[in-house]
Design a protein around this motif. Structure first.
Motif, mmCIF file in Angstrom:
data_model
loop_
_atom_site.group_PDB
_atom_site.id
_atom_site.type_symbol
_atom_site.label_atom_id
_atom_site.label_comp_id
_atom_site.label_asym_id
_atom_site.label_seq_id
_atom_site.Cartn_x
_atom_site.Cartn_y
_atom_site.Cartn_z
ATOM 1 N N TYR A 1 0.476 -1.756 0.083
ATOM 2 C CA TYR A 1 0.551 0.209 -0.081
ATOM 3 C C TYR A 1 1.258 0.975 -0.084
ATOM 4 N N GLN B 1 -16.200 -2.608 -13.337
ATOM 5 C CA GLN B 1 -15.591 -2.809 -12.487
ATOM 6 C C GLN B 1 -16.149 -3.880 -11.066
ATOM 7 N N TRP C 1 -14.669 -2.996 -8.104
ATOM 8 C CA TRP C 1 -13.916 -2.493 -7.647
ATOM 9 C C TRP C 1 -13.194 -3.369 -6.313
ATOM 10 N N SER D 1 -13.627 -5.728 -4.242
ATOM 11 C CA SER D 1 -14.373 -6.664 -4.107
ATOM 12 C C SER D 1 -13.094 -7.794 -5.003
ATOM 13 N N THR D 2 -12.572 -7.111 -6.411
ATOM 14 C CA THR D 2 -11.784 -8.113 -6.740
ATOM 15 C C THR D 2 -10.326 -6.711 -6.227
ATOM 16 N N HIS D 3 -10.443 -5.684 -6.947
ATOM 17 C CA HIS D 3 -8.668 -5.453 -6.256
ATOM 18 C C HIS D 3 -9.220 -4.171 -5.416
ATOM 19 N N PRO D 4 -9.286 -5.009 -4.297
ATOM 20 C CA PRO D 4 -9.152 -3.534 -2.841
ATOM 21 C C PRO D 4 -7.698 -3.056 -2.382
ATOM 22 N N ALA E 1 -5.436 -2.170 -4.262
ATOM 23 C CA ALA E 1 -5.127 -0.753 -5.327
ATOM 24 C C ALA E 1 -6.256 0.346 -5.210
ATOM 25 N N THR E 2 -7.333 -0.356 -5.226
ATOM 26 C CA THR E 2 -8.316 0.659 -5.176
ATOM 27 C C THR E 2 -8.534 1.686 -3.507
ATOM 28 N N THR F 1 -13.666 -0.730 3.724
ATOM 29 C CA THR F 1 -13.615 -1.564 3.238
ATOM 30 C C THR F 1 -13.814 -2.454 4.876
ATOM 31 N N ALA G 1 -7.772 -8.377 2.809
ATOM 32 C CA ALA G 1 -7.150 -8.035 2.615
ATOM 33 C C ALA G 1 -6.450 -6.471 2.293
ATOM 34 N N THR G 2 -7.175 -5.500 3.073
ATOM 35 C CA THR G 2 -7.320 -4.557 3.115
ATOM 36 C C THR G 2 -6.550 -4.115 4.928
#
Lengths: 283, 275
Positions: free
Chosen positions: A70, A141, A143, A145-148, A150-151, A228, A235-236
């Motif tokens: 991050y 997308q 966002w 859920s797939t790229h947490p 990066a979002t 999130t 993941a985050t």
């Protein structure tokens, strides 16, 4: 005589500050160093046990690694955007004061607003961003859920770019215009001038921006907490979020203290590095 | 001397600035649109850019759905009291470090500056434990006391006071003025611009503060606005119109701050190096 009276007056004026910093900074820090040596019950002494536990705790190691990811993502993208904005807004453009201030608004906006607003905008069901992309013929997308991670990086850059820009603008003020004149006379183009003059002479600013950016991203808590809740899965769940969970969900203050001491060590090392670099830049 | 990127670069610069300016401002404007939508519109799954009918009543519904008035007052008391405390203590300590000579000065100054390096997480847990023992959780003093002064403000004031002429102080001393009187009557009136910057920035940053109020409060009536809004959204997660209305309420001081400081905002942030 006068000197002694002044010394007494000085310490009298400092009394509130001495009390404040002792009671709310130095004693708590000392307490953390000690508490970190005890078990969750606060009674059983475990020595450095909490620290070795942290190094082999998969949740903590995971949170530390994604925090590094991050931080790296935020620093690289944020520095590029902030520097680009600063270079553009360092020119004599009508309206640049307005642009500079507008770009700072997200930095001054509560993290609750930033987090909640983006959660709505990015929502796959009710969010407007996917609808916008679809109307442009692009795929929507999921966002968060797939790229947490990066979002979250993207939202961080959105809210911090203006601040990075201000720091770079201050750095750009320190570059003598003469250098650009000379380069121009020698026939150097704009990109050449940017890479041969601007970028190398901004190196101390870039380093400064990177270190304070690193220090603040390592402590990031509120944004993932709001956007999130640390998920999906973990993941985050950044380092500070993990620390929060250990302290207030697991009620393991000893372990949480050890984790906060580790954070303190990393931040201290970075801050001291920054001071040394600053000294060298000023010398 | 302003470096120009390339001849005819103005258009390119405005295109880039325009695009990034829109990315910055549109989400915030969308917050206003969202706040004025009906329940059906926010839940439709087909987001609208302009509500069929502007739902001004969302702002009154907000206060009925949760104690947002109370959240607002709590935030105001916390940020206001901390700002006042900073305006009392930061210039006083800054003055001592700028103008007085005494044994231990260097160590004291380094000690104050060293607190800049301490992540809030490191002092949060012990302060929480102590305040819990004192019964200060869910109290205003619990929200306020950890932030009564800070090294940023002290350093800012010291830097501002240092170049002020010593002759003023000497003259007042010859006239027989006491030390505190000198500070109050000679130094403080000269500090007004720096104190204005300090006060405004302190208020906005404390108004936005998230972590400590989250931990230091547990009863709904003691939540501050950022926390109250976040928890409201967790409970009423389909009512995005009300969440956006609450977000606008939370945004009011930022907007005012922006209007007041617009001219010196950039310099102010660069100068103070605030967080």
């Amino acid at each position: 005589m006068i000197r002694r009276r002044q010394a007494a007056t000085a310490w009298l004026f400092l009394t509130p500050a001495v009390l404040f910093f002792t009671l709310l900074f130095f004693l708590p820090i000392g307490n953390q160093l000690l508490t970190g040596l005890y078990d969750a019950d606060g009674v059983s002494f475990v020595g450095l046990g909490n620290f070795s536990r942290a190094l082999s705790d998969p949740e903590v190691v995971h949170s530390f690694l994604i925090t590094l990811l991050y931080a790296a993502g935020t620093l690289i993208v944020g520095t590029a955007v902030g520097l680009g904005l600063a270079v553009i807004l360092n020119q004599a453009l009508p309206g640049r004061t307005l642009f500079r201030s507008l770009l700072l608004i997200p930095y001054l906006t509560s993290v609750s607003i930033v987090g909640l607003l983006w959660r709505n905008i990015l929502d796959p069901q009710v969010g407007i961003l996917n609808r916008l992309l679809e109307s442009l013929g692009l795929p929507g997308q999921t966002w968060l859920s797939t790229h947490p991670l990066a979002t979250i990086v993207g939202i961080t850059v959105w809210s911090g770019a203006g601040y990075t820009m201000v720091l770079f603008l201050a750095g750009l003020q320190g570059i003598p215009g003469l250098y650009y004149e000379a380069a121009r006379i020698d026939g150097a183009g704009p990109w050449r001038r940017f890479f041969a003059i601007t970028l190398p002479l901004l190196a101390p600013t870039t380093l400064f921006v990177s270190i304070i950016g690193l220090i603040s991203t390592l402590q990031q808590f509120a944004l993932p907490y709001i956007v999130t809740g640390g998920g999906p899965g973990n993941a985050t769940s950044l380092y500070a979020h993990r620390l929060f969970i250990v302290a207030f969900n697991d009620n393991d203050f000893g372990y949480a203290s050890a984790l906060s001491v580790l954070l303190l060590i990393v931040v201290l090392v970075l801050s001291l590095a920054q001071l040394r670099i600053g000294d060298r830049a000023n010398a | 001397m302003r470096e120009r990127l390339f001849p005819g670069d103005r258009l390119a610069a405005y295109v880039v600035l325009g695009a990034l300016g829109l990315v910055t401002v549109l989400p915030l404007l969308y917050m206003i649109v969202l706040a004025l939508q009906s329940d059906a519109e926010v839940q439709s799954g087909d987001p609208v850019l302009w509500p069929a009918e502007l739902q001004w009543s969302n702002f009154t519904r907000l206060f009925e759905a949760a104690p947002f008035g109370r959240f607002f007052v709590n935030s105001f008391v916390m940020a206001g009291a901390i700002t006042v405390a900073h305006l009392i203590f930061d210039p006083l300590v800054g003055y001592v470090f700028a103008k007085m000579d005494f044994p231990g000065k260097r160590i004291a100054f380094v000690a104050v500056l060293s607190t800049l390096m301490v992540p809030f997480f490191v002092r949060m847990l012990p302060i929480y434990a102590i305040f819990a023992n004192l019964g200060w959780i869910d109290s205003y003093q619990g929200l306020i006391v950890p932030f009564l002064m800070d090294a940023y403000g002290i350093f800012l004031m010291r830097q501002f006071i240092k170049p002020l002429p010593d002759e003023l102080i000497e003259a007042a001393r010859v006239d027989g003025a006491g030390e505190f009187r000198i500070y109050l009557r000679v130094i403080l009136p000269q500090c007004k611009p720096a104190m204005a910057v300090l006060g405004l920035f302190t208020f906005v940053f404390q108004w936005n503060e998230f972590l400590w109020p989250l931990i230091a409060t547990s009863r709904t009536e003691m939540r501050t606005l950022p926390i109250g809004l976040t928890l409201f959204n967790q409970e009423y997660f389909t009512q995005w119109n009300l969440t956006a209305a609450g977000a606008l309420l939370l945004f009011v001081p930022t907007a005012l701050f922006f209007v007041i400081t617009q001219k010196f905002l950039v310099e102010g942030i660069a100068l103070s190096g605030l967080k």
